[in-house]
Design a protein around this motif. Structure first.
Motif, PDB file in Angstrom:
ATOM      1  N   THR A  71      -6.223   2.738  -2.580  1.00  0.00           N
ATOM      2  CA  THR A  71      -6.405   1.281  -2.554  1.00  0.00           C
ATOM      3  C   THR A  71      -7.880   1.041  -2.252  1.00  0.00           C
ATOM      4  O   THR A  71      -8.371   1.378  -1.173  1.00  0.00           O
ATOM      5  CB  THR A  71      -5.489   0.632  -1.504  1.00  0.00           C
ATOM      6  N   GLY A  84      -3.305   6.665  -6.400  1.00  0.00           N
ATOM      7  CA  GLY A  84      -2.763   6.375  -5.064  1.00  0.00           C
ATOM      8  C   GLY A  84      -3.783   5.815  -4.086  1.00  0.00           C
ATOM      9  O   GLY A  84      -3.522   5.749  -2.891  1.00  0.00           O
ATOM     10  N   THR A 144       2.179   1.792  -3.405  1.00  0.00           N
ATOM     11  CA  THR A 144       1.101   2.362  -4.246  1.00  0.00           C
ATOM     12  C   THR A 144       1.059   3.881  -4.096  1.00  0.00           C
ATOM     13  O   THR A 144       1.015   4.629  -5.089  1.00  0.00           O
ATOM     14  CB  THR A 144      -0.265   1.761  -3.835  1.00  0.00           C
ATOM     15  N   ARG A 145       1.099   4.344  -2.851  1.00  0.00           N
ATOM     16  CA  ARG A 145       0.996   5.792  -2.635  1.00  0.00           C
ATOM     17  C   ARG A 145       2.234   6.531  -3.152  1.00  0.00           C
ATOM     18  O   ARG A 145       2.132   7.572  -3.801  1.00  0.00           O
ATOM     19  CB  ARG A 145       0.780   6.087  -1.145  1.00  0.00           C
ATOM     20  N   SER A 146       3.418   5.984  -2.848  1.00  0.00           N
ATOM     21  CA  SER A 146       4.655   6.669  -3.273  1.00  0.00           C
ATOM     22  C   SER A 146       4.767   6.746  -4.788  1.00  0.00           C
ATOM     23  O   SER A 146       5.097   7.802  -5.345  1.00  0.00           O
ATOM     24  CB  SER A 146       5.881   5.934  -2.716  1.00  0.00           C
ATOM     25  N   ASN A 158      -2.713   2.540  -8.491  1.00  0.00           N
ATOM     26  CA  ASN A 158      -3.742   2.305  -7.475  1.00  0.00           C
ATOM     27  C   ASN A 158      -3.644   0.875  -6.967  1.00  0.00           C
ATOM     28  O   ASN A 158      -2.851   0.071  -7.472  1.00  0.00           O
ATOM     29  CB  ASN A 158      -5.134   2.549  -8.077  1.00  0.00           C
ATOM     30  N   ASP A 199       0.833  -1.216   0.000  1.00  0.00           N
ATOM     31  CA  ASP A 199       0.000   0.000   0.000  1.00  0.00           C
ATOM     32  C   ASP A 199       0.864   1.261   0.000  1.00  0.00           C
ATOM     33  O   ASP A 199       0.533   2.276  -0.635  1.00  0.00           O
ATOM     34  CB  ASP A 199      -0.923   0.029   1.222  1.00  0.00           C
ATOM     35  N   SER A 200       1.971   1.192   0.721  1.00  0.00           N
ATOM     36  CA  SER A 200       2.871   2.331   0.769  1.00  0.00           C
ATOM     37  C   SER A 200       3.520   2.562  -0.602  1.00  0.00           C
ATOM     38  O   SER A 200       3.649   3.706  -1.060  1.00  0.00           O
ATOM     39  CB  SER A 200       3.930   2.074   1.847  1.00  0.00           C
TER      40      SER A 200
END
Ligand code: HXC
Ligand code: NAP
Length: 265
Positions: A248, A246, A174-176, A189, A171-172
């Motif tokens: 999920t 970004g 995905t955001r970065s 995403n 998940d991290s």
């Protein structure tokens, strides 16, 4: 195949690479993307199963599907798989990072190598394949990346220290990547499925007997289906998701909201 609410040509001319596409949820995602026009490359370690899956996907959808055996932990093997998409199908527009490993194990007895193995496949694998897709295609042409996560790590799930840590890392990532690559036209995403029927994951985590107990606690009183997760992936690949970066998306019938994190144990 069940009738889709999406137009059947929304992914016409697109090429998707799906890790874990030889089985389970990611086979279903590949089938749905292909049924909407995409050609595909599927990646996994078991060459025979992968080749059979690619053949079946082509037969079911009438689109090209290639098998690219590779271990996502090995950047050189990953590079070859991405090269195969670009050289044989001409491009790479969509990447689905679905390869994962899991088993039930108490933290008290799980070996360091057991922990590392799951981190390596899920988290490092997601980074390795995303980097290769970026280098070889998406940096210049943009693209869509979907990372398959879970809800295990929204709190604490017993017997899942390794998978929870790995999916938290996913998940991290995905955001970065969403923040770093959005300016290049790359949309990153994730999808966090709850318990999904007829999957290896659930046969490992919810063996017969436990499944009934778990189902009773899920607000929709059933597991999700592979097709339901594939439809979320299709939405994320479509222009309807153009503002979604970004994120999920949880697709679990409100399971974790009702049960708390974990599997209701
Ligand atoms: C404790 C275990 C173990 C187990 C393996 N290990 N299985 N420890 N309990 N059941 C330990 C081994 O002892 C070893 O450590 C280390 O993990 C590596 O094991 P290998 O067998 O050498 O690993 P490898 O061949 O690379 O296989 C990876 C794997 C395997 C994860 C262990 O299960 C696999 O290939 N799985 C792929 C399919 C899969 O898991 N699908 C389900 C995804 S579902 P030592 O110290 O002995 O060397 C999913 C659901 C998420 O992710 C959430 C659902 C809600
Ligand atoms: P699955 O069928 O076992 O899918 C995992 C896939 O990953 C397999 O095709 C496997 O193929 C591949 N894989 C594993 N290790 C690999 C490696 N090192 N390199 C390349 N490929 C590798 O399980 P599933 O239940 O459908 O799970 C699919 C995804 O959904 C996973 O990300 C999982 O965490 C997630 N998820 C599942 C559930 C569920 O209810 N099932 C819930 C939440 C999240 P090979 O063995 O051939 O390598």
């Amino acid at each position: 195949m069940a009738e889709s609410i999406f137009r059947s040509d929304i992914l016409l001319g697109k090429v998707a690479l799906v890790t874990g596409g030889g089985s389970g949820i990611c086979y279903g995602i590949t089938k749905t993307l292909m049924a909407h026009g995409a050609e595909a490359v599927i990646v996994g370690r078991k060459a025979d199963r992968l080749a059979a899956a690619a053949e079946e996907l082509t037969r079911l959808t009438g689109r090209k599907c290639l098998a690219a055996p590779a271990d996502v932990r090995d950047p050189a093997q990953v590079a070859s798989a991405v090269d195969k998409a670009v050289s044989e199908l001409g491009k790479l527009d969509i990447l689905v990072n679905g390869a994962a490993g899991n088993f039930l194990a108490p933290a008290a007895t799980l070996s360091p190598n057991g922990f590392r193995t799951v981190m390596d496949i899920d988290a490092c694998g997601t980074f390795n394949v995303s980097r290769a897709a970026f280098d070889k295609a998406m940096r210049d042409n943009g693209g869509i990346i979907i990372n398959i996560s879970a809800t295990l790590h929204y709190g604490a799930t017993p017997l899942q220290v390794h998978a929870s840590a790995a999916k938290a890392a996913v998940d991290s990532i995905t955001r970065s990547l969403a923040a770093e690559w959005a300016g290049l036209g790359i949309r990153v995403n994730g999808i966090a499925p709850g318990p999904i029927d007829d999957t290896e994951g659930m046969s490992r985590l919810a063996p017969p007997g436990f499944k009934e107990q778990l189902t009773a606690k899920i607000p929709i009183k059933r597991f999700g289906t592979i097709d339901e997760i594939a439809n979320v992936a299709l939405f994320l690949c479509s222009d309807a998701a153009s503002l979604v970066h970004g994120a999920t998306i949880v697709a679990d019938g409100a399971a974790w909201l009702a049960m708390g994190p974990g599997l209701g144990t």
